[in-house]
Design an enzyme around this catalytic site. Structure first.
Site, PDB file in Angstrom:
ATOM      1  N   TYR A   1       0.838  -1.203   0.000  1.00  0.00           N
ATOM      2  CA  TYR A   1       0.000   0.000   0.000  1.00  0.00           C
ATOM      3  C   TYR A   1       0.873   1.253   0.000  1.00  0.00           C
ATOM      4  CZ  TYR A   1      -3.704  -3.311   1.327  1.00  0.00           C
ATOM      5  OH  TYR A   1      -4.579  -4.366   1.378  1.00  0.00           O
TER       6      TYR A   1
ATOM      7  N   HIS B   1      -0.170 -11.907   0.740  1.00  0.00           N
ATOM      8  CA  HIS B   1      -1.133 -11.016   0.071  1.00  0.00           C
ATOM      9  C   HIS B   1      -1.821 -11.690  -1.121  1.00  0.00           C
ATOM     10  CE1 HIS B   1      -1.761  -6.391  -0.398  1.00  0.00           C
ATOM     11  NE2 HIS B   1      -2.853  -7.039  -0.681  1.00  0.00           N
TER      12      HIS B   1
ATOM     13  N   PRO C   1     -15.492  -4.093   2.225  1.00  0.00           N
ATOM     14  CA  PRO C   1     -16.845  -4.410   2.719  1.00  0.00           C
ATOM     15  C   PRO C   1     -17.889  -3.390   2.269  1.00  0.00           C
ATOM     16  CG  PRO C   1     -15.526  -3.457   4.494  1.00  0.00           C
ATOM     17  CD  PRO C   1     -14.597  -3.687   3.327  1.00  0.00           C
ATOM     18  N   LEU C   2     -17.413  -2.200   1.852  1.00  0.00           N
ATOM     19  CA  LEU C   2     -18.343  -1.188   1.351  1.00  0.00           C
ATOM     20  C   LEU C   2     -18.368  -1.196  -0.180  1.00  0.00           C
ATOM     21  CD1 LEU C   2     -17.239   1.644   3.811  1.00  0.00           C
ATOM     22  CD2 LEU C   2     -19.423   0.403   3.858  1.00  0.00           C
ATOM     23  N   GLY C   3     -17.866  -2.272  -0.760  1.00  0.00           N
ATOM     24  CA  GLY C   3     -17.830  -2.343  -2.227  1.00  0.00           C
ATOM     25  C   GLY C   3     -17.008  -1.207  -2.796  1.00  0.00           C
ATOM     26  N   ARG C   4     -15.866  -0.942  -2.136  1.00  0.00           N
ATOM     27  CA  ARG C   4     -14.964   0.163  -2.521  1.00  0.00           C
ATOM     28  C   ARG C   4     -15.730   1.489  -2.547  1.00  0.00           C
ATOM     29  NH1 ARG C   4     -10.000  -2.074  -4.129  1.00  0.00           N
ATOM     30  NH2 ARG C   4     -10.105  -4.274  -4.598  1.00  0.00           N
ATOM     31  N   GLY C   5     -16.693   1.614  -1.647  1.00  0.00           N
ATOM     32  CA  GLY C   5     -17.460   2.856  -1.513  1.00  0.00           C
ATOM     33  C   GLY C   5     -18.793   2.788  -2.233  1.00  0.00           C
ATOM     34  N   PHE C   6     -18.941   1.878  -3.200  1.00  0.00           N
ATOM     35  CA  PHE C   6     -20.158   1.837  -4.027  1.00  0.00           C
ATOM     36  C   PHE C   6     -21.411   1.622  -3.193  1.00  0.00           C
ATOM     37  CE2 PHE C   6     -23.307  -0.313  -6.664  1.00  0.00           C
ATOM     38  CZ  PHE C   6     -23.408   0.582  -7.711  1.00  0.00           C
TER      39      PHE C   6
ATOM     40  N   SER D   1     -22.042   2.562  -0.290  1.00  0.00           N
ATOM     41  CA  SER D   1     -22.415   3.738   0.503  1.00  0.00           C
ATOM     42  C   SER D   1     -23.260   4.697  -0.333  1.00  0.00           C
ATOM     43  CB  SER D   1     -21.161   4.459   1.016  1.00  0.00           C
ATOM     44  OG  SER D   1     -20.554   5.141  -0.062  1.00  0.00           O
TER      45      SER D   1
HETATM   46  N1  LIG Z   1      -6.216  -8.241   0.747  1.00  0.00           N
HETATM   47  C1  LIG Z   1      -6.455  -7.539  -0.325  1.00  0.00           C
HETATM   48  O1  LIG Z   1      -6.123  -7.922  -1.447  1.00  0.00           O
HETATM   49  C2  LIG Z   1      -7.161  -6.222  -0.193  1.00  0.00           C
HETATM   50  C3  LIG Z   1      -7.685  -5.558  -1.328  1.00  0.00           C
HETATM   51  C4  LIG Z   1      -8.347  -4.349  -1.123  1.00  0.00           C
HETATM   52  C5  LIG Z   1      -8.461  -3.816   0.157  1.00  0.00           C
HETATM   53  N2  LIG Z   1      -7.923  -4.464   1.233  1.00  0.00           N
HETATM   54  C6  LIG Z   1      -8.028  -3.951   2.606  1.00  0.00           C
HETATM   55  O2  LIG Z   1      -9.402  -3.786   2.922  1.00  0.00           O
HETATM   56  C7  LIG Z   1      -9.638  -2.452   3.361  1.00  0.00           C
HETATM   57  C8  LIG Z   1     -11.042  -2.033   3.013  1.00  0.00           C
HETATM   58  O3  LIG Z   1     -11.274  -2.098   1.623  1.00  0.00           O
HETATM   59  P1  LIG Z   1     -11.290  -0.819   0.684  1.00  0.00           P
HETATM   60  O4  LIG Z   1     -10.791   0.342   1.441  1.00  0.00           O
HETATM   61  O5  LIG Z   1     -10.611  -1.202  -0.574  1.00  0.00           O
HETATM   62  O6  LIG Z   1     -12.832  -0.674   0.311  1.00  0.00           O
HETATM   63  P2  LIG Z   1     -14.129  -0.269   1.168  1.00  0.00           P
HETATM   64  O7  LIG Z   1     -13.832  -0.313   2.604  1.00  0.00           O
HETATM   65  O8  LIG Z   1     -15.214  -1.110   0.639  1.00  0.00           O
HETATM   66  O9  LIG Z   1     -14.396   1.217   0.665  1.00  0.00           O
HETATM   67  C9  LIG Z   1     -13.486   2.257   0.832  1.00  0.00           C
HETATM   68  C10 LIG Z   1     -14.026   3.459   0.090  1.00  0.00           C
HETATM   69  O10 LIG Z   1     -15.260   3.831   0.655  1.00  0.00           O
HETATM   70  C11 LIG Z   1     -15.240   5.177   1.103  1.00  0.00           C
HETATM   71  N3  LIG Z   1     -15.976   5.218   2.386  1.00  0.00           N
HETATM   72  C12 LIG Z   1     -15.613   4.669   3.572  1.00  0.00           C
HETATM   73  N4  LIG Z   1     -16.541   4.898   4.499  1.00  0.00           N
HETATM   74  C13 LIG Z   1     -17.517   5.610   3.893  1.00  0.00           C
HETATM   75  C14 LIG Z   1     -18.733   6.160   4.343  1.00  0.00           C
HETATM   76  N5  LIG Z   1     -19.147   5.988   5.608  1.00  0.00           N
HETATM   77  N6  LIG Z   1     -19.487   6.883   3.462  1.00  0.00           N
HETATM   78  C15 LIG Z   1     -19.088   7.029   2.173  1.00  0.00           C
HETATM   79  N7  LIG Z   1     -17.940   6.523   1.689  1.00  0.00           N
HETATM   80  C16 LIG Z   1     -17.163   5.826   2.546  1.00  0.00           C
HETATM   81  C17 LIG Z   1     -13.778   5.514   1.281  1.00  0.00           C
HETATM   82  O11 LIG Z   1     -13.621   6.903   1.088  1.00  0.00           O
HETATM   83  P3  LIG Z   1     -12.302   7.756   1.554  1.00  0.00           P
HETATM   84  O12 LIG Z   1     -11.130   7.013   0.981  1.00  0.00           O
HETATM   85  O13 LIG Z   1     -12.543   9.045   0.900  1.00  0.00           O
HETATM   86  O14 LIG Z   1     -12.280   7.785   3.018  1.00  0.00           O
HETATM   87  C18 LIG Z   1     -13.126   4.689   0.195  1.00  0.00           C
HETATM   88  O15 LIG Z   1     -13.189   5.358  -1.041  1.00  0.00           O
HETATM   89  C19 LIG Z   1      -8.528  -1.650   2.660  1.00  0.00           C
HETATM   90  O16 LIG Z   1      -8.351  -0.381   3.272  1.00  0.00           O
HETATM   91  C20 LIG Z   1      -7.364  -2.583   2.784  1.00  0.00           C
HETATM   92  O17 LIG Z   1      -6.788  -2.469   4.075  1.00  0.00           O
HETATM   93  C21 LIG Z   1      -7.300  -5.667   1.056  1.00  0.00           C
END
Ligand SMILES: NC(=O)c1ccc[n+]([C@@H]2O[C@H](COP(=O)([O-])OP(=O)(O)OC[C@H]3O[C@@H](n4cnc5c(N)ncnc54)[C@H](OP(=O)(O)O)[C@@H]3O)[C@@H](O)[C@H]2O)c1
Length: 326
Positions: free
Chosen positions: A57, A124, A204-209, A211
């Site tokens: 990252y 990873h 878990p938030l579908g990469r923000g989708f 929300s």
């Molecule tokens: N093992 C793997 O291969 C892998 C792959 C991907 C991710 N991960 C891990 O999983 C974690 C979570 O996944 P992710 O961050 O990719 O996706 P996510 O948690 O599904 O979504 C993150 C996105 O949602 C937005 N968001 C968060 N909370 C929100 C809310 N309450 N209202 C509106 N938008 C919101 C964030 O905005 P902002 O950024 O503007 O705050 C960001 O753009 C990562 O941070 C990483 O540590 C692991």
């Protein structure tokens, strides 16, 4: 107040929601280090104990940032990081889980995180060039040396999970799982339950989708993950908007936000599941932590199940999909 959940059977206990730190360094818009550090520190205040990072990252940036943010708080938290890529000129150029490389990465990650030990070390991505027995063997040596406490895998398939778990108990699998990504349900989740391995759903938030705030792929700048997310492109986006609207409808009825419904749904799937929503803003963090208080009734769950259309489009580009071990 966040409750505790166990990951695996080896004694690892974490808050029921963790904090995904990836977006503080890459993938989702511009970095804001001061706000990211404030977010990590606010998370500790709110009772979040699981912090998720990786060497990859921001190629070291994320671990350094987390190390700085957690200074003086090391004993209160569980740090999870990951190894498994090869880099050239600041870019991922391939996989690398050779034992010697694992040892070097763990040294470097620990230095950046300002810690003597990593609580949870994940591979990873599965590296087909190195037998998983050798990978987990090297990880297990690090446990014996006190440099690592618990082991995890990410996006591993069934056979890899079984073989890995025979070498040393695996405490957690971290893979994508959410209301719009259910690929783990038929085979992986039953296997994890059979072996007593915890699940850490990423994105878990579908990469923000989920929300409800995410727009079409082309609205994001070059370098933003979402610009190349097939689910946000063209006809896929049009179809998937129905998923976001369904979540929104339920959220309205529950006086919650759509993101909270997405997290509450994951929490309702089992005590062995610990989602790690990602954000770099205190405002979103606070909203996400409050999802632990949102209770979905059987009728809400049934409505979600019945109304969610299948997701259109794969979750990764073809190149990234090839790195998934199934
Ligand atoms: N093992 C793997 O291969 C892998 C792959 C991907 C991710 N991960 C891990 O999983 C974690 C979570 O996944 P992710 O961050 O990719 O996706 P996510 O948690 O599904 O979504 C993150 C996105 O949602 C937005 N968001 C968060 N909370 C929100 C809310 N309450 N209202 C509106 N938008 C919101 C964030 O905005 P902002 O950024 O503007 O705050 C960001 O753009 C990562 O941070 C990483 O540590 C692991």
């Amino acid at each position: 107040m966040l409750k505790k959940r166990k990951l695996g059977k080896q004694g690892l206990e974490v808050s029921e929601l963790g904090l995904g730190c990836m977006g503080m360094s890459q993938s989702y818009g511009t970095r804001n280090d001061p706000e990211s550090i404030a977010t990590v520190q606010r998370a500790v205040e709110l009772g979040v104990t699981l912090f998720d990072t990786a060497e990859a990252y921001g190629v070291g940036h994320n671990e350094e940032l987390l190390g700085r943010a957690l200074k003086g708080k090391r004993d209160q938290v569980i740090i999870a990081t990951k190894f498994g890529f090869r880099f050239d000129d600041g870019k991922i150029v391939g996989l690398d889980s050779r034992p010697q490389h694992i040892r070097e990465v763990v040294e470097a990650s620990s230095r950046r995180l300002q810690t003597d030990y990593i609580d949870l070390l994940y591979q990873h991505r599965v590296d087909k060039q190195v037998p998983i027995e050798d990978v987990v063997g090297a990880m297990a040596d690090l446990v014996r040396q006190g440099k690592v406490r618990y082991l995890g895998l990410s996006e591993a398939g069934e056979e890899t999970i079984r073989r890995a778990h025979k070498v040393h108990p695996i405490s957690a699998l971290q893979s994508e799982y959410s209301l719009w990504e259910r690929n783990l349900e038929p085979r992986i989740i039953p296997l994890l339950r059979q072996l007593g391995i915890g699940l850490v759903p990423f994105a878990p938030l579908g990469r923000g989708f989920l929300s409800g705030t995410v727009q079409r792929a082309e609205s994001f700048p070059e370098g933003d993950f979402r610009r190349n997310d097939p689910r946000l492109q063209g006809a896929n986006f049009d179809a998937n908007v129905r998923i976001a609207s369904t979540v929104q409808e339920i959220a309205k009825r529950k006086a919650a936000t759509p993101g909270q419904v997405a997290l509450a749904w994951l929490l309702s799937r089992g005590e062995d599941i610990v989602p790690i929503p990602g954000t770099k803003r205190r405002k979103y963090l606070e909203e996400n932590v409050a999802a632990a208080d949102v209770v979905l009734a059987a009728a809400d769950l049934a409505q979600l199940e019945a109304a969610l259309p299948p997701t259109a489009g794969p979750r990764y580009s073809e190149r990234q999909m090839a790195e998934i071990d199934r």
